[in-house]
Design a protein around this motif. Sequence first.
Motif, mmCIF file in Angstrom:
data_model
loop_
_atom_site.group_PDB
_atom_site.id
_atom_site.type_symbol
_atom_site.label_atom_id
_atom_site.label_comp_id
_atom_site.label_asym_id
_atom_site.label_seq_id
_atom_site.Cartn_x
_atom_site.Cartn_y
_atom_site.Cartn_z
ATOM 1 N N PRO A 85 0.496 -1.120 -0.205
ATOM 2 C CA PRO A 85 -0.053 -0.439 0.030
ATOM 3 C C PRO A 85 0.804 1.008 0.351
ATOM 4 N N GLY A 86 0.482 2.207 -0.675
ATOM 5 C CA GLY A 86 1.277 3.274 -1.105
ATOM 6 C C GLY A 86 2.262 3.572 -1.318
ATOM 7 N N GLU A 87 3.241 2.224 -2.182
ATOM 8 C CA GLU A 87 4.372 2.031 -2.649
ATOM 9 C C GLU A 87 4.317 2.408 -4.061
ATOM 10 N N ASP A 88 5.579 2.229 -4.760
ATOM 11 C CA ASP A 88 4.873 2.976 -6.172
ATOM 12 C C ASP A 88 5.790 1.967 -6.866
ATOM 13 N N ILE A 89 5.349 2.141 -8.089
ATOM 14 C CA ILE A 89 5.528 0.615 -8.353
ATOM 15 C C ILE A 89 6.718 0.159 -9.457
ATOM 16 N N GLU A 90 7.038 1.173 -9.532
ATOM 17 C CA GLU A 90 9.248 0.547 -10.002
ATOM 18 C C GLU A 90 9.870 0.672 -8.677
ATOM 19 N N GLN A 91 9.392 0.725 -7.259
ATOM 20 C CA GLN A 91 10.217 0.774 -6.281
ATOM 21 C C GLN A 91 9.450 -1.295 -5.952
ATOM 22 N N ALA A 92 8.495 -0.842 -5.599
ATOM 23 C CA ALA A 92 8.375 -2.618 -5.978
ATOM 24 C C ALA A 92 8.670 -3.148 -6.527
ATOM 25 N N ALA A 93 8.437 -3.698 -7.667
ATOM 26 C CA ALA A 93 9.256 -4.256 -8.947
ATOM 27 C C ALA A 93 10.401 -4.476 -8.887
ATOM 28 N N ARG A 94 11.481 -3.585 -8.251
ATOM 29 C CA ARG A 94 12.228 -3.338 -7.637
ATOM 30 C C ARG A 94 13.524 -3.941 -6.129
ATOM 31 N N ARG A 95 11.918 -4.209 -5.278
ATOM 32 C CA ARG A 95 12.155 -4.552 -4.209
ATOM 33 C C ARG A 95 11.636 -6.044 -4.082
ATOM 34 N N GLU A 96 10.792 -6.808 -5.256
ATOM 35 C CA GLU A 96 10.523 -8.171 -4.899
ATOM 36 C C GLU A 96 10.745 -8.737 -6.193
ATOM 37 N N PHE A 97 12.399 -8.145 -7.031
ATOM 38 C CA PHE A 97 12.804 -8.660 -7.246
ATOM 39 C C PHE A 97 14.179 -9.253 -6.622
ATOM 40 N N GLU A 98 14.270 -7.945 -5.561
ATOM 41 C CA GLU A 98 15.421 -8.550 -5.607
ATOM 42 C C GLU A 98 15.560 -9.302 -3.968
ATOM 43 N N GLU A 99 13.963 -9.662 -3.728
ATOM 44 C CA GLU A 99 14.110 -10.051 -2.609
ATOM 45 C C GLU A 99 13.465 -11.346 -3.221
ATOM 46 N N GLU A 100 12.739 -12.206 -4.042
ATOM 47 C CA GLU A 100 13.144 -13.013 -4.363
ATOM 48 C C GLU A 100 14.012 -13.661 -4.884
ATOM 49 N N THR A 101 15.077 -13.262 -5.599
ATOM 50 C CA THR A 101 16.051 -13.216 -6.022
ATOM 51 C C THR A 101 17.570 -13.159 -6.250
ATOM 52 N N GLY A 102 17.620 -12.169 -5.219
ATOM 53 C CA GLY A 102 19.293 -11.742 -4.666
ATOM 54 C C GLY A 102 19.698 -10.860 -5.677
ATOM 55 N N TYR A 103 19.288 -10.287 -6.927
ATOM 56 C CA TYR A 103 19.573 -9.607 -7.923
ATOM 57 C C TYR A 103 18.854 -8.288 -8.019
ATOM 58 N N VAL A 104 20.233 -7.480 -8.227
ATOM 59 C CA VAL A 104 19.595 -5.991 -8.481
ATOM 60 C C VAL A 104 19.853 -5.608 -10.079
ATOM 61 N N ALA A 105 18.745 -4.606 -9.867
ATOM 62 C CA ALA A 105 18.267 -4.092 -11.204
ATOM 63 C C ALA A 105 19.848 -2.548 -11.430
ATOM 64 N N GLU A 106 20.478 -2.760 -12.625
ATOM 65 C CA GLU A 106 21.047 -1.342 -13.006
ATOM 66 C C GLU A 106 20.093 0.269 -13.770
ATOM 67 N N GLY A 107 19.017 -0.401 -14.583
ATOM 68 C CA GLY A 107 17.948 -0.206 -14.913
ATOM 69 C C GLY A 107 16.623 -1.091 -15.399
ATOM 70 N N MET A 108 15.501 0.099 -14.957
ATOM 71 C CA MET A 108 14.285 -0.146 -14.704
ATOM 72 C C MET A 108 13.577 -0.013 -15.465
ATOM 73 N N GLU A 109 12.676 -0.399 -16.144
ATOM 74 C CA GLU A 109 11.785 0.125 -17.239
ATOM 75 C C GLU A 109 10.518 -0.436 -17.007
ATOM 76 N N ARG A 110 8.630 0.172 -16.644
ATOM 77 C CA ARG A 110 7.740 -0.230 -16.949
ATOM 78 C C ARG A 110 7.260 -0.478 -18.533
ATOM 79 N N LEU A 111 6.553 -1.673 -19.037
ATOM 80 C CA LEU A 111 6.427 -2.194 -20.148
ATOM 81 C C LEU A 111 5.352 -2.446 -20.519
ATOM 82 N N THR A 112 4.236 -2.039 -19.317
ATOM 83 C CA THR A 112 2.582 -2.841 -19.839
ATOM 84 C C THR A 112 1.615 -2.878 -18.073
#
Length: 188
Positions: A85-112
Motif C-alpha cells: 500500500p502506497g508503494e511506487d510500482i517501480e520501487q515495488a518491482a525493484r524490491r520484489e525482484f531483489e527479495e525473490e532473486t537476490g539480483y539488483v537491476a541497474e535499469g528498470m523500465e515499465r513495459l505494460t
Amino acid sequence: MSDESDPLAWETVDGTIAYSCPGFEVVRERVRLPDGTETDFDSVVDPAAVVVLGFTPHGEVVVIEEWRQAVKRVSRGLPAGTVEPGEDIEQAARREFEEETGYVAEGMERLTTVEPLNGLADSVHHHFVAHDCRPTGTRELDDNESIRVGTAEYDDLLRALADDDLRDGRSAFCLLYHTRFGTESGVP
C-alpha cells in the motif's frame, strides 16, 4: 477506469466481504444490470502486482522456480510480487525482484499494465523490464515462499512456452508482450 454513465454499466446496490484472508478478499455485491434485473456478483479483491523480466549483463533472463500449492507443482517463471500500500510500482518491482532473486537491476523500465482476470478479480499487473541485473542483493523470502533462482536464455523461455513447459500466466504474457512490443514501446 470506471464509466458508470455507460449504458452497459452495472449499478452496485450493496456489498459485503464474504471471505477475507492474507492476500485477498472475496466480495459479494448485489448489482442492478442495465435491464433492471438485480443479482449477486462475487469477485476477488487482489492487491496490485509487479512482474519483472530481468536481463543479466550477458543477456540471460533471471528466472525462478517456485512451489505453487494451487496446482501442486513447481512453476517456472519470472519474479513477481505484491505492491505494498502506497508503494511506487517501480520501487515495488525493484524490491520484489531483489527479495525473490537476490539480483539488483541497474535499469528498470515499465513495459505494460494489464488486468489479467477482470471478469473475476480486480487484479492489476504491472510488467517491467530490468537491465544489467547482478546477484549483488539480499534475498528476503516471505514465510510462504519456496523459490529456486536461476537464469535462462530468452529463446529457451519462448520455446518452453511453446512446449507447455512454462505455464505461469504472468510470465507467459510478459515474455510474449516483450517479444511483440518491447522494442516498439521503447523497452529493448
